[in-house]
Design an enzyme around this catalytic site. Structure first.
Site, PDB file in Angstrom:
ATOM      1  N   LYS A   1      -1.719  -2.218  -4.562  1.00  0.00           N
ATOM      2  CA  LYS A   1      -1.295  -3.530  -5.041  1.00  0.00           C
ATOM      3  C   LYS A   1      -2.106  -3.929  -6.285  1.00  0.00           C
ATOM      4  CE  LYS A   1       0.155  -5.029  -0.409  1.00  0.00           C
ATOM      5  NZ  LYS A   1       0.186  -6.164   0.562  1.00  0.00           N
TER       6      LYS A   1
ATOM      7  N   TYR B   1      10.402  -6.038   0.530  1.00  0.00           N
ATOM      8  CA  TYR B   1       9.960  -6.998   1.544  1.00  0.00           C
ATOM      9  C   TYR B   1      11.136  -7.743   2.169  1.00  0.00           C
ATOM     10  CZ  TYR B   1       5.045  -6.309   0.182  1.00  0.00           C
ATOM     11  OH  TYR B   1       3.786  -5.777  -0.043  1.00  0.00           O
TER      12      TYR B   1
ATOM     13  N   ASN C   1      -4.671  -7.738  -0.289  1.00  0.00           N
ATOM     14  CA  ASN C   1      -5.208  -6.776   0.681  1.00  0.00           C
ATOM     15  C   ASN C   1      -5.036  -5.329   0.226  1.00  0.00           C
ATOM     16  OD1 ASN C   1      -2.488  -6.658   1.020  1.00  0.00           O
ATOM     17  ND2 ASN C   1      -2.491  -7.211   3.186  1.00  0.00           N
TER      18      ASN C   1
ATOM     19  N   HIS D   1      -0.309  -1.308   0.548  1.00  0.00           N
ATOM     20  CA  HIS D   1       0.815  -1.381   1.479  1.00  0.00           C
ATOM     21  C   HIS D   1       1.001  -0.006   2.082  1.00  0.00           C
ATOM     22  CE1 HIS D   1       4.895  -1.852   3.101  1.00  0.00           C
ATOM     23  NE2 HIS D   1       5.099  -0.643   2.597  1.00  0.00           N
TER      24      HIS D   1
ATOM     25  N   GLU E   1      11.718   2.880   2.271  1.00  0.00           N
ATOM     26  CA  GLU E   1      10.823   2.516   1.162  1.00  0.00           C
ATOM     27  C   GLU E   1      10.647   3.678   0.173  1.00  0.00           C
ATOM     28  OE1 GLU E   1       7.302   1.183   3.176  1.00  0.00           O
ATOM     29  OE2 GLU E   1       8.301  -0.592   3.998  1.00  0.00           O
TER      30      GLU E   1
END
Ligand code: IDP
Ligand code: MG
Length: 150
Positions: free
Chosen positions: A9, A49, A112, A115, A126
């Site tokens: 990220k 998402y 965080n 993913h 994905e």
């Protein structure tokens, strides 16, 4: 053998943690079979998402994920999906166990670092978003020392 979709990220890139985080996946024995730097768009975010579009944190999540480039990786190995999630730790840095990526490198609910796909169905879906042209199937010389023969 499983293949999982990992995203680094924006916070991982801004904080210069790509090398250290990738090293954990590599050291565990997960094999890189695809890698790509891209900018997540609102459209990609809505696909990636899809399960979260109605959640209160979704607008903030999209703003974060589209704010600067990300890295997408396909990692392969025995039970790679669960193994990668274990290395990542729980979703929020404050709750993630020490020794995990999220536990060692962050204390935020939204920032965080990584993913990772949460199931075989998610991984397949994905991987199709980021690597529609497929993955690199190759054998490393380490395989006999990393993965059980069966
Ligand atoms: P996961 O990344 O561990 O699978 P999910 O529940 O699928 O966690 O949430 C997707 C992402 O949305 C999280 O990694 C995090 O960046 C963000 N997120 C989830 N819950 C919250 C929240 O309560 N506040 C802010 N961001 C959140
Ligand atoms: Mg998730």
């Amino acid at each position: 053998m499983e293949t999982t979709l990992i995203l680094f990220k924006p916070d991982a890139l801004h904080r210069g943690l790509v090398g250290r985080v990738l090293s954990r996946f590599e050291s565990k024995g997960l094999q890189i079979v695809a890698m790509r730097m891209l900018r997540m768009t609102d459209e990609i975010a809505a696909r990636h998402y899809a399960e979260h579009v109605d959640k209160p944190f979704y607008p903030g999540l999209v703003a974060f994920m589209t704010s600067s480039p990300i890295l997408a990786l396909a990692l392969r190995g025995p039970e790679a999906i669960a193994v990668a999630r274990k290395l990542m730790g729980k979703t929020f840095g404050l709750e993630a166990e020490a020794g995990t990526i999220r536990g060692d490198f962050g204390c935020s609910k939204s920032f965080n670092l990584v993913h990772g796909s949460d199931s075989a169905a998610s991984a397949e879906r994905e991987l199709g978003i980021y690597f529609p042209d497929g993955l690199q199937d190759w054998e490393t010389i380490q395989h006999p020392w990393l993965w059980d023969a069966e």
